[in-house]
Design an enzyme around this catalytic site. Sequence first.
Site, PDB file in Angstrom:
ATOM      1  N   HIS A  14       0.869  -1.186   0.000  1.00 42.38           N
ATOM      2  CA  HIS A  14       0.000   0.000   0.000  1.00 42.38           C
ATOM      3  C   HIS A  14       0.896   1.223   0.000  1.00 42.38           C
ATOM      4  O   HIS A  14       1.321   1.722   1.040  1.00 42.38           O
ATOM      5  CB  HIS A  14      -0.916  -0.035   1.240  1.00 42.38           C
ATOM      6  CG  HIS A  14      -1.933   1.069   1.274  1.00 42.38           C
ATOM      7  ND1 HIS A  14      -3.117   0.957   1.963  1.00 42.38           N
ATOM      8  CD2 HIS A  14      -1.946   2.308   0.722  1.00 42.38           C
ATOM      9  CE1 HIS A  14      -3.807   2.079   1.838  1.00 42.38           C
ATOM     10  NE2 HIS A  14      -3.110   2.917   1.092  1.00 42.38           N
ATOM     11  N   HIS A  16       1.407   4.791  -2.427  1.00 38.95           N
ATOM     12  CA  HIS A  16       1.059   5.660  -3.564  1.00 38.95           C
ATOM     13  C   HIS A  16       2.353   6.298  -4.051  1.00 38.95           C
ATOM     14  O   HIS A  16       2.989   7.043  -3.294  1.00 38.95           O
ATOM     15  CB  HIS A  16       0.069   6.740  -3.126  1.00 38.95           C
ATOM     16  CG  HIS A  16      -1.196   6.184  -2.545  1.00 38.95           C
ATOM     17  ND1 HIS A  16      -2.335   6.017  -3.290  1.00 38.95           N
ATOM     18  CD2 HIS A  16      -1.496   5.727  -1.292  1.00 38.95           C
ATOM     19  CE1 HIS A  16      -3.280   5.505  -2.526  1.00 38.95           C
ATOM     20  NE2 HIS A  16      -2.803   5.309  -1.306  1.00 38.95           N
ATOM     21  N   HIS A 194      -9.398   1.015  -1.366  1.00 34.36           N
ATOM     22  CA  HIS A 194      -9.385   1.661  -0.065  1.00 34.36           C
ATOM     23  C   HIS A 194     -10.812   1.583   0.490  1.00 34.36           C
ATOM     24  O   HIS A 194     -11.775   1.970  -0.204  1.00 34.36           O
ATOM     25  CB  HIS A 194      -9.001   3.134  -0.182  1.00 34.36           C
ATOM     26  CG  HIS A 194      -7.543   3.386  -0.430  1.00 34.36           C
ATOM     27  ND1 HIS A 194      -6.847   2.804  -1.447  1.00 34.36           N
ATOM     28  CD2 HIS A 194      -6.660   4.187   0.233  1.00 34.36           C
ATOM     29  CE1 HIS A 194      -5.586   3.235  -1.404  1.00 34.36           C
ATOM     30  NE2 HIS A 194      -5.440   4.075  -0.391  1.00 34.36           N
ATOM     31  N   GLU A 197     -11.209   3.342   5.854  1.00 37.49           N
ATOM     32  CA  GLU A 197     -10.191   4.245   6.414  1.00 37.49           C
ATOM     33  C   GLU A 197     -10.965   5.312   7.186  1.00 37.49           C
ATOM     34  O   GLU A 197     -10.928   5.350   8.408  1.00 37.49           O
ATOM     35  CB  GLU A 197      -9.349   4.873   5.297  1.00 37.49           C
ATOM     36  CG  GLU A 197      -8.278   5.849   5.796  1.00 37.49           C
ATOM     37  CD  GLU A 197      -7.542   6.584   4.657  1.00 37.49           C
ATOM     38  OE1 GLU A 197      -8.052   6.634   3.523  1.00 37.49           O
ATOM     39  OE2 GLU A 197      -6.449   7.142   4.941  1.00 37.49           O
ATOM     40  N   ASP A 275       1.791   3.967   2.793  1.00 36.50           N
ATOM     41  CA  ASP A 275       0.776   4.831   2.194  1.00 36.50           C
ATOM     42  C   ASP A 275       1.399   5.980   1.393  1.00 36.50           C
ATOM     43  O   ASP A 275       1.551   5.863   0.180  1.00 36.50           O
ATOM     44  CB  ASP A 275      -0.192   5.351   3.265  1.00 36.50           C
ATOM     45  CG  ASP A 275      -1.597   5.636   2.740  1.00 36.50           C
ATOM     46  OD1 ASP A 275      -1.853   5.353   1.567  1.00 36.50           O
ATOM     47  OD2 ASP A 275      -2.438   6.122   3.521  1.00 36.50           O
ATOM     48  N   ASP A 276       1.730   7.072   2.068  1.00 34.12           N
ATOM     49  CA  ASP A 276       2.331   8.253   1.422  1.00 34.12           C
ATOM     50  C   ASP A 276       3.514   8.713   2.273  1.00 34.12           C
ATOM     51  O   ASP A 276       3.428   9.716   2.985  1.00 34.12           O
ATOM     52  CB  ASP A 276       1.276   9.374   1.327  1.00 34.12           C
ATOM     53  CG  ASP A 276       0.066   8.939   0.529  1.00 34.12           C
ATOM     54  OD1 ASP A 276       0.148   8.907  -0.711  1.00 34.12           O
ATOM     55  OD2 ASP A 276      -0.954   8.593   1.155  1.00 34.12           O
TER      56      ASP A 276
HETATM   57  N1  HPA Z   1      -6.435   7.463   1.256  1.00 38.46           N
HETATM   58  C1  HPA Z   1      -7.139   7.679   0.134  1.00 38.46           C
HETATM   59  N2  HPA Z   1      -6.573   8.126  -0.975  1.00 38.46           N
HETATM   60  C2  HPA Z   1      -5.269   8.353  -0.995  1.00 38.46           C
HETATM   61  C3  HPA Z   1      -4.502   8.147   0.124  1.00 38.46           C
HETATM   62  C4  HPA Z   1      -5.113   7.674   1.311  1.00 38.46           C
HETATM   63  O1  HPA Z   1      -4.496   7.478   2.369  1.00 38.46           O
HETATM   64  N3  HPA Z   1      -3.238   8.471  -0.234  1.00 38.46           N
HETATM   65  C5  HPA Z   1      -3.260   8.848  -1.526  1.00 38.46           C
HETATM   66  N4  HPA Z   1      -4.498   8.786  -1.985  1.00 38.46           N
HETATM   67 ZN    ZN Z   2      -3.659   4.790   0.476  1.00 36.26          ZN
END
Ligand code: HPA
Ligand code: ZN
Length: 338
Positions: A14, A16, A194, A197, A275-276
Amino acid sequence: MPPGAFALPKAELHLHIEGTLEPELIFALAERNRLTLPYPSVDALRRAYEFTDLQSFLDLYYAAMNVLRTERDFAELAEAYFVRAREQGVVHAEIFFDPQAHTARGVAFETVIDGLWSAVRESERRFGISSKLIMCFLRDRSAESAMATLDQALPYGERIVGVGLDSAELGHPPSKFARVFERALAEGWKTVAHAGEEGPPAYVWEALDLLKVSRVDHGVRSLEDPALVARLRDERIPLTVCPLSNVKLRVFEDLRRHTLGTMLDEGLVATVNSDDPAYFGGYVGDNFTAVAEALDLAPSALVTLARNSFEASFVDTATRERYLALLDAAQPERAAQV
Ligand code: HPA
Ligand code: ZN
């Protein structure tokens, strides 16, 4: 070399790629592409990384990626990720990209995928890191836009292992994309999404029932629904959990309150991911180190998380066996040092 779970062989599932755009690279690309940024310095930009929820992050995330213009930009972005990933024990990565965020501002789909693909091949050659690309649809855009993006991707089908769903979750349930995902499955792609969350457990049910996902990205709110937990456990549907992201986006107020440990206790196939990472304070090894400490996870739990990452990945059986053997060879001595 940092010890312990940080460097344990693992798959990152996971991630991006646009979320690996570090402030230094944002400034370098802005200069190369002759763009003016609304921040006077790298430090000033980094200071803006204070988020109140998912949307507050997405606003900055989409603005920053405006510096990505050329095939070389996308290649350098991904090359920089692989260098970091290697340091943190990643031997396999399944990487999300957001084509609509680029095509909507005039960057060709081909530019994006050719740049990323060159880095994918280069990392295999240089570092022996295997990787796959997962094309995400932006759920706050229309299903028609997603379908048009799927059409654009068809000529590159071999480079893409699956499709996903990201961006603003609330108000954009998986059901909105049922037809797009049906088509992706018919084209032979895997599906992930996703869900759970910020959105409710009902979105996780929809992802499973309507989008036929092989994994749920995040999925942390699944714990609110015991029947859903039972389903995820019984079907061994993996969850790609992103602990530092969850704290930065205020899904949990503190890492010590994170429910990753409960997920493992419930027998769920949880994995740890970044994630990021450029925005959330760490790459995947950093996430392992942080949860190990905050949740006081036993070395065996950390090894389970690494094992789960390979179980949950889309590699073929022989590759999975090879990676699991690598993990066995690396522990428990290393994990015990956390
Ligand atoms: N959630 C949803 N979309 C996203 C995320 C995330 O954490 N990071 C980049 N796009
Ligand atoms: Zn994500």
